[in-house]
Design an enzyme around this catalytic site. Sequence first.
Site, short mmCIF file in Angstrom:
data_model
loop_
_atom_site.label_atom_id
_atom_site.label_comp_id
_atom_site.label_asym_id
_atom_site.label_seq_id
_atom_site.Cartn_x
_atom_site.Cartn_y
_atom_site.Cartn_z
N ARG A 26 15.22 -16.67 15.88
CA ARG A 26 14.67 -15.42 16.42
C ARG A 26 13.57 -14.84 15.53
O ARG A 26 13.44 -13.61 15.42
CB ARG A 26 15.76 -14.35 16.60
CG ARG A 26 16.79 -14.67 17.65
CD ARG A 26 16.32 -14.22 19.02
NE ARG A 26 17.33 -14.49 20.02
CZ ARG A 26 18.07 -13.56 20.61
NH1 ARG A 26 17.89 -12.30 20.33
NH2 ARG A 26 18.96 -13.91 21.50
N ARG A 30 11.89 -8.43 17.87
CA ARG A 30 11.73 -6.97 17.77
C ARG A 30 11.63 -6.40 16.36
O ARG A 30 11.22 -5.26 16.22
CB ARG A 30 12.87 -6.27 18.52
CG ARG A 30 12.67 -6.30 20.01
CD ARG A 30 13.91 -5.86 20.72
NE ARG A 30 14.98 -6.83 20.46
CZ ARG A 30 16.20 -6.75 20.98
NH1 ARG A 30 16.52 -5.74 21.76
NH2 ARG A 30 17.11 -7.67 20.72
N ARG A 39 5.05 -6.90 23.60
CA ARG A 39 6.06 -6.74 24.64
C ARG A 39 5.74 -5.52 25.50
O ARG A 39 5.90 -5.53 26.72
CB ARG A 39 7.42 -6.58 23.97
CG ARG A 39 8.60 -6.50 24.89
CD ARG A 39 9.81 -6.28 24.02
NE ARG A 39 11.05 -6.20 24.72
CZ ARG A 39 11.50 -5.10 25.31
NH1 ARG A 39 10.77 -4.01 25.30
NH2 ARG A 39 12.68 -5.10 25.90
O1 CP3 Z 1 13.98 -17.80 17.90
C1 CP3 Z 1 12.95 -17.39 18.45
O2 CP3 Z 1 12.14 -16.62 17.87
C2 CP3 Z 1 12.63 -17.88 19.83
C3 CP3 Z 1 13.00 -17.06 20.92
C4 CP3 Z 1 14.44 -16.94 21.41
C5 CP3 Z 1 14.87 -15.81 22.15
N1 CP3 Z 1 16.12 -16.04 22.58
C6 CP3 Z 1 14.04 -14.62 22.43
C7 CP3 Z 1 14.69 -13.37 22.83
C8 CP3 Z 1 15.51 -17.83 21.36
C9 CP3 Z 1 15.63 -19.17 20.64
C10 CP3 Z 1 16.57 -17.26 22.12
C11 CP3 Z 1 17.87 -17.93 22.35
C12 CP3 Z 1 18.98 -17.19 22.95
N2 CP3 Z 1 18.93 -16.26 23.97
C13 CP3 Z 1 20.34 -17.40 22.65
C14 CP3 Z 1 20.87 -18.44 21.68
C15 CP3 Z 1 20.68 -18.05 20.27
C16 CP3 Z 1 21.60 -17.00 19.79
O3 CP3 Z 1 21.10 -15.93 19.40
O4 CP3 Z 1 22.81 -17.26 19.77
C17 CP3 Z 1 21.11 -16.54 23.45
C18 CP3 Z 1 22.62 -16.39 23.46
C19 CP3 Z 1 20.20 -15.83 24.30
C20 CP3 Z 1 20.52 -14.86 25.37
C21 CP3 Z 1 19.89 -13.54 25.15
N3 CP3 Z 1 18.53 -13.28 25.28
C22 CP3 Z 1 20.53 -12.35 24.76
C23 CP3 Z 1 22.01 -12.21 24.50
C24 CP3 Z 1 19.52 -11.37 24.67
C25 CP3 Z 1 19.71 -9.91 24.41
C26 CP3 Z 1 20.16 -9.68 23.03
C27 CP3 Z 1 19.12 -8.98 22.26
O5 CP3 Z 1 18.81 -9.43 21.13
O6 CP3 Z 1 18.67 -7.96 22.77
C28 CP3 Z 1 18.28 -11.99 24.97
C29 CP3 Z 1 16.94 -11.36 24.94
C30 CP3 Z 1 15.96 -11.90 23.95
N4 CP3 Z 1 15.66 -13.21 23.80
C31 CP3 Z 1 15.14 -11.12 23.05
C32 CP3 Z 1 14.34 -12.06 22.37
C33 CP3 Z 1 13.27 -11.76 21.34
C34 CP3 Z 1 15.12 -9.62 22.95
C35 CP3 Z 1 14.46 -9.11 24.18
C36 CP3 Z 1 13.56 -7.92 23.97
O7 CP3 Z 1 12.42 -8.09 23.48
O8 CP3 Z 1 14.01 -6.85 24.35
#
Ligand code: CP3
Length: 358
Positions: A26, A30, A39
């Site tokens: 990640r 944010r 975003r």
């Molecule tokens: O690593 C990186 O920088 C690449 C981007 C990436 C995102 N999600 C961007 C994202 C990657 C590799 C993921 C994988 C992901 N997404 C996983 C597996 C990794 C882990 O963390 O276990 C999972 C379970 C998800 C599902 C997901 N997407 C959730 C649970 C959420 C909300 C949680 C949160 O942090 O708010 C997302 C949204 C998400 N995916 C964001 C980002 C940067 C936040 C969204 C925003 O900008 O509001």
Amino acid sequence: MKLQNDTFIRALLREPTPYTPVWLMRQAGRYLSEYRETRGKAGSFLALAKSPALATEVTLQPLDRFPLDAAILFSDILTVPDAMGLGLYFADGEGPRFERPLRDAQAIAKLAAPDPTRELKYVLDAVSEIRRALGGRVPLIGFSGSPYTLACYMVEGGGSDDFRTIKTMLYSEPALLHRILEVNAQAVADYLNAQIEAGAQAVMIFDTWGGNLSHAAFREFSLAYTARVVATLKREHDGVRIPSIVFTKGGGLWLEDIATIGCDAVGLDWTTSLAEARRRTDDRVALQGNLDPMALFSQPAAIKHEVARVLADFGQGSGHVFNLGHGISQFTPPDSVACLVEAVHALSPAYHRDFKGN
Ligand code: CP3
């Protein structure tokens, strides 16, 4: 184009490197003000992920700030079930949701793996555009969720505290869950192979929820399907090896099994010792991890101390990719990331004394 910095790929293949490469799960997100700005411009997270130009912009943001050794495609694991027609959306402050969760036998019978070159073309376009923008600076990682982790979101309809819905299906109608996992394994393999063809130079499978399964269920419902994906992955593209990483959060107890499915590297969360993991896997795979993301809320001296501890835990030799044990928190001060990356690069050459250069 030849990579200017290939330490990450070499470490995954357990080849000698002058220092330990580092990237952060990640890393684009944010905690960076420039991410929040892009975003805002996109209007929503999904609009951002679906625009190849903006996804490229945010993929490069952390690399412009910190000397990281790899880039990771900006996207999300839930694009795959979205492409299967489940209707992904983000409710404000509540995380991901599906409009049509998968619960009944009829819907499950109709489930099909999407054609990534059609339904996920925007991801493949982002991969090619990021490769162009990187110009060989560092390798690009493609990724997907594991078949089981995707199924968790598909069946629950979003995140969950106890995974009651999917576990009820697992115990009372296992054939239904197996059918979903079969389709997901095909979808994930096709999707990762399409990312490789579009230019991903390594791939990572996130099994974020595999660790919530019982000892017996983990093998049957998570690892067996991740293994199928790994067995189907292209191991080379244009004559170059494409290494694979499998990360099961909470999977430390099953490390030996995970290390035998054919992946090049295993990702570890912070509950497992790298030294023990290395011994238990007999140096057969590279290891990625595993600093507690919460360590980044401490002062620079404490961050350096923890970095030193993680490096010493892995010890001498190649085969370690430094990372966090899970995704970086959105509240992390960016200066802590600068401190971490600098510490890894400054302290790790001592663990690569045998490196003789190319
Ligand atoms: O690593 C990186 O920088 C690449 C981007 C990436 C995102 N999600 C961007 C994202 C990657 C590799 C993921 C994988 C992901 N997404 C996983 C597996 C990794 C882990 O963390 O276990 C999972 C379970 C998800 C599902 C997901 N997407 C959730 C649970 C959420 C909300 C949680 C949160 O942090 O708010 C997302 C949204 C998400 N995916 C964001 C980002 C940067 C936040 C969204 C925003 O900008 O509001």
